[in-house]
Design a protein around this motif. Structure first.
Motif, PDB file in Angstrom:
ATOM      1  N   GLU A 155       6.635   1.881  -9.834  1.00 29.98           N
ATOM      2  CA  GLU A 155       7.247   3.170 -10.141  1.00 29.98           C
ATOM      3  C   GLU A 155       6.226   4.291 -10.263  1.00 29.98           C
ATOM      4  O   GLU A 155       6.587   5.466 -10.097  1.00 29.98           O
ATOM      5  N   ASP A 156       4.977   3.943 -10.584  1.00 23.63           N
ATOM      6  CA  ASP A 156       3.972   4.991 -10.810  1.00 23.63           C
ATOM      7  C   ASP A 156       3.094   5.228  -9.590  1.00 23.63           C
ATOM      8  O   ASP A 156       2.038   5.841  -9.682  1.00 23.63           O
ATOM      9  N   VAL A 157       3.530   4.742  -8.411  1.00 22.80           N
ATOM     10  CA  VAL A 157       2.746   4.875  -7.183  1.00 22.80           C
ATOM     11  C   VAL A 157       3.636   5.376  -6.054  1.00 22.80           C
ATOM     12  O   VAL A 157       4.769   4.907  -5.887  1.00 22.80           O
ATOM     13  N   ILE A 158       3.120   6.350  -5.303  1.00 26.99           N
ATOM     14  CA  ILE A 158       3.713   6.719  -4.017  1.00 26.99           C
ATOM     15  C   ILE A 158       2.796   6.161  -2.944  1.00 26.99           C
ATOM     16  O   ILE A 158       1.601   6.496  -2.888  1.00 26.99           O
ATOM     17  N   LEU A 159       3.316   5.293  -2.099  1.00 25.08           N
ATOM     18  CA  LEU A 159       2.521   4.669  -1.042  1.00 25.08           C
ATOM     19  C   LEU A 159       2.779   5.398   0.271  1.00 25.08           C
ATOM     20  O   LEU A 159       3.932   5.559   0.680  1.00 25.08           O
ATOM     21  N   LEU A 160       1.705   5.851   0.909  1.00 33.46           N
ATOM     22  CA  LEU A 160       1.807   6.568   2.184  1.00 33.46           C
ATOM     23  C   LEU A 160       1.024   5.805   3.242  1.00 33.46           C
ATOM     24  O   LEU A 160      -0.201   5.689   3.161  1.00 33.46           O
ATOM     25  N   LEU A 161       1.731   5.252   4.222  1.00 32.74           N
ATOM     26  CA  LEU A 161       1.114   4.572   5.356  1.00 32.74           C
ATOM     27  C   LEU A 161       1.029   5.558   6.512  1.00 32.74           C
ATOM     28  O   LEU A 161       2.043   6.147   6.912  1.00 32.74           O
ATOM     29  N   ILE A 162      -0.178   5.747   7.039  1.00 35.89           N
ATOM     30  CA  ILE A 162      -0.414   6.702   8.122  1.00 35.89           C
ATOM     31  C   ILE A 162      -0.875   5.904   9.332  1.00 35.89           C
ATOM     32  O   ILE A 162      -1.969   5.339   9.344  1.00 35.89           O
ATOM     33  N   SER A 163      -0.035   5.855  10.354  1.00 36.24           N
ATOM     34  CA  SER A 163      -0.266   4.918  11.446  1.00 36.24           C
ATOM     35  C   SER A 163      -0.267   5.608  12.803  1.00 36.24           C
ATOM     36  O   SER A 163       0.366   6.654  13.001  1.00 36.24           O
ATOM     37  N   ALA A 164      -0.998   5.010  13.734  1.00 32.41           N
ATOM     38  CA  ALA A 164      -0.804   5.356  15.137  1.00 32.41           C
ATOM     39  C   ALA A 164       0.616   4.933  15.518  1.00 32.41           C
ATOM     40  O   ALA A 164       1.357   4.393  14.683  1.00 32.41           O
ATOM     41  N   LYS A 165       1.003   5.199  16.743  1.00 31.81           N
ATOM     42  CA  LYS A 165       2.331   4.772  17.186  1.00 31.81           C
ATOM     43  C   LYS A 165       2.532   3.319  16.800  1.00 31.81           C
ATOM     44  O   LYS A 165       1.717   2.457  17.134  1.00 31.81           O
ATOM     45  N   LEU A 166       3.596   3.055  16.053  1.00 36.82           N
ATOM     46  CA  LEU A 166       3.782   1.735  15.475  1.00 36.82           C
ATOM     47  C   LEU A 166       3.950   0.683  16.568  1.00 36.82           C
ATOM     48  O   LEU A 166       4.727   0.861  17.511  1.00 36.82           O
TER      49      LEU A 166
END
Length: 335
Positions: free
Chosen positions: A104-115
């Motif tokens: 709850e205390d984390v925002i996870l951001l995945l930044i990827s090339a074209k999946l």
């Protein structure tokens, strides 16, 4: 859930999801989507940020520990993970565990090339769609680039004649990152005046000058000696290599697509034009690299780009320009 980039602002207004995935090979649009998420997260109190790069050196156990740890003083955190190849690899199990019950205390951001298409069939991606938001970013079609450029100029308060717009679009050849940089320059130069063809002629950089975009072309053409000369000049001039890295990664993915997705007998030039590559020199370098380099070399080059990116941001013992020289040697090789 999956949404389009244009839906992101309204989605963020409705509340934050615990995890976001922004994927695509258009660096400018990916960056702008990520910036919107970062801004919304900071406004909601997620001020601390940790950044990871999913290369061979990443310890996924440390990622799991950070996501599962209770933050001190109830601080909310943003954890960003860059996926330069569009694959989770060794991190797949860790991500499955995290996404089953996002903290709850984390925002996870995945930044990827074209999946990678195979990743969309895996459990972690299905869990992400159930608990988070995927924003796939698509390139601007070549026939829509002029309209995109005009809208972008209008948003920045620029008044540009039709002839100047056509000239600018022709020179930029669908390169969104270069377009953004050029419009920023024109904003400063125009001082509120209408931009005409003469203004464009004076403002747009001469293509004969050493710049990051020329370096990318020389790297793809395998011209290590000339590329080394440009690297030295850019380093002496204090240039930031992050911009050219974004362009290089995009073109490397395009080369992989050319090698793996071009139907037998199809014209590579037509294939590239559909993807916004019109300049003969750049198209020739991409085709040459596709013939010369193996898929293993291309994937290794993308990994080196990730290492260079980390170095440019202050991680590691060696400067980014050192890794760029290694890239130059790698891309000059024969398969």
């Amino acid at each position: 859930m999956k949404i389009q980039a244009g839906q992101l602002p309204q989605t963020l207004k409705k509340g934050l999801a615990p995890v976001y995935l922004v994927s695509g090979d258009e660096p400018l649009l990916v960056q702008e989507c990520c910036d919107q998420i970062r801004k919304a997260a900071k406004s909601a109190g997620f001020h601390d940020r940790l950044t990871y790069h999913a290369d061979q050196q990443l310890d996924w156990g440390s990622v799991a520990n950070e996501c599962n740890a209770m933050s001190l003083f109830a601080e909310k955190r943003r954890i960003e993970i860059h996926l330069p190849t569009g694959k989770l690899g060794d991190g797949r199990k860790v991500m499955e565990q995290i996404l089953q019950s996002p903290p709850e205390d984390v925002i996870l951001l995945l930044i990827s090339a074209k999946l990678d298409a195979a990743e969309t069939k895996r459990k972690w991606y299905k869990d992400l769609q159930a608990n988070g938001v995927h924003v796939p970013v698509w390139p601007v079609d070549s026939d829509k680039f002029t309209g995109w450029l005009q809208q972008r100029a209008s948003n920045q308060g620029l008044h540009i004649t039709r002839g100047a717009l056509a000239m600018l679009a022709e020179r930029l050849e669908g390169n969104l990152l270069a377009a953004s940089q050029e419009l920023d320059r024109l904003t400063l130069l125009s001082d509120g005046k209408t931009i005409d063809e003469e203004t464009i002629e004076m403002a747009v950089q001469d293509s004969a000058r050493f710049n990051g975009f020329e370096l990318v072309t020389e790297l793809l053409a395998g011209k290590a000696a000339h590329a080394g000369k440009i690297i030295g000049i850019l380093q002496q001039e204090g240039e930031n290599p992050l911009g050219l890295l974004s362009v290089l990664v995009r073109d490397l993915h395009l080369i992989i697509e050319l090698k793996t997705a071009l139907p037998p007998g199809d014209n590579p030039s037509g294939f590239l034009k559909k993807r916004g590559v019109f300049q003969p020199k750049r198209a020739g370098a991409i085709q040459q690299a596709a013939r010369r380099l193996s898929l293993a070399q291309l994937h290794r080059a993308i990994q080196l780009c990730s290492t260079t990116d980390r170095a440019a941001k202050g991680y590691g013992d060696l400067p980014a320009w050192h890794h760029l020289r290694d890239l130059s040697a790698l891309l000059a090789g024969a398969s």
